[in-house]
Design a protein around this motif. Sequence first.
Motif, mmCIF file in Angstrom:
data_model
loop_
_atom_site.group_PDB
_atom_site.id
_atom_site.type_symbol
_atom_site.label_atom_id
_atom_site.label_comp_id
_atom_site.label_asym_id
_atom_site.label_seq_id
_atom_site.Cartn_x
_atom_site.Cartn_y
_atom_site.Cartn_z
ATOM 1 N N ALA A 39 42.341 13.034 27.365
ATOM 2 C CA ALA A 39 41.609 12.646 28.104
ATOM 3 C C ALA A 39 40.277 12.085 27.564
ATOM 4 C CB ALA A 39 41.383 13.989 29.187
ATOM 5 N N VAL A 40 39.730 12.876 26.405
ATOM 6 C CA VAL A 40 38.598 12.520 25.614
ATOM 7 C C VAL A 40 38.751 11.024 25.075
ATOM 8 C CG1 VAL A 40 37.222 12.957 23.496
ATOM 9 C CG2 VAL A 40 37.869 14.857 25.183
ATOM 10 N N SER A 43 38.428 8.289 27.555
ATOM 11 C CA SER A 43 37.317 8.559 28.051
ATOM 12 C C SER A 43 36.242 7.256 26.939
ATOM 13 C CB SER A 43 36.449 9.714 28.229
ATOM 14 O OG SER A 43 36.986 10.408 29.217
ATOM 15 N N TYR A 121 45.456 11.295 31.015
ATOM 16 C CA TYR A 121 45.185 10.120 31.793
ATOM 17 C C TYR A 121 44.525 10.590 33.324
ATOM 18 C CZ TYR A 121 44.992 5.784 34.148
ATOM 19 O OH TYR A 121 44.453 4.649 35.012
ATOM 20 N N TYR A 124 41.245 12.139 32.910
ATOM 21 C CA TYR A 124 40.186 11.172 32.303
ATOM 22 C C TYR A 124 39.743 10.492 33.623
ATOM 23 C CZ TYR A 124 40.028 6.266 31.793
ATOM 24 O OH TYR A 124 39.910 4.926 31.849
ATOM 25 N N ASP A 125 40.874 10.098 34.304
ATOM 26 C CA ASP A 125 40.510 8.676 35.207
ATOM 27 C C ASP A 125 39.844 9.468 36.459
ATOM 28 O OD1 ASP A 125 40.465 6.144 36.149
ATOM 29 O OD2 ASP A 125 42.008 6.741 37.483
#
Length: 296
Positions: A39-40, A43, A121, A124-125
């Motif tokens: 996720a990082v 981003s 994902y 993050y999204d």
Amino acid sequence: MKTERIPFILRPWISLYRSTPKLYIPGTDVDIHFSLRCAVVFSILRIAIRHALTWFGWPASAPDTYYTSACIASFCHSSLILPGLAALLLSQKYVPSGKLEPSPQWYQDAVHSLMGFCGGYMIYDTVMGYVVETWQPGIGPVLSGDDWTYVGHHVLTSLYMISSRWKKAGHMSAIMLMFNGEFSAPLMNLHSILELALAQECCKGIAWLPTLFVYNELLFSFVYIVCRVVISPLVIAHVSYDLLFTKRGRRDVPLWLSISWMPMCWGVQFGSIPWIMTCLETLSAALNGTAGHGEL
């Protein structure tokens, strides 16, 4: 003793997962650290893409620029995950309700890695697209009806993957659904990217862009119709039958869990109807000689 060969495409996924320190969701042995790291990375990628677009002349802070950066990040996600999902499906016997533990350890790690990547994902999204970029001072995130639909999709998809990893069964149903759902995603994202690029002043001089848009639009529409109208109902029906109506499925996956997966499976299918109609209209227009922004 013969050593089972690990598919080449899965080796980086396995290595990445094994090298990441584990942080388990409380009450389970499902690692969340790998997802958080992904996720990082996503981003950072999204922010870098947004800055790159502004460097090429896209308007800073404009909705089109933000959305295009999200589409490019999504394109990267689907393009990376699809070969791995295909390798998982081809390397073991396909049983939607099958248990994970009888499989080799490398296969189990590859499943955790790819599902963790997809979960990262989704995290993050959700945070970037529906919290950070919709945040209004003094109010908080402001979401439209469509935004809530995407957030719901991300939450339900994540719960499906986490619960199958937790119970160590039914993972293949999730992998097959992910593969079919992601198969048209690169073309869908490219469609959105090209459509928004055509509206930018900095892209007006690119003569081949309209033609590329039309060809991609037709290819995407065809692939999407095949995936969502022809293949997807058969896949979901087989998954539903195996989980709910076979002795093996009811034994390996708790019935309550299989039932909870059904709205997730069929909800995505029915949720794709607007896109199905759009793609049918595109193909119909092409057959009638009235397609898109360019000429074929």
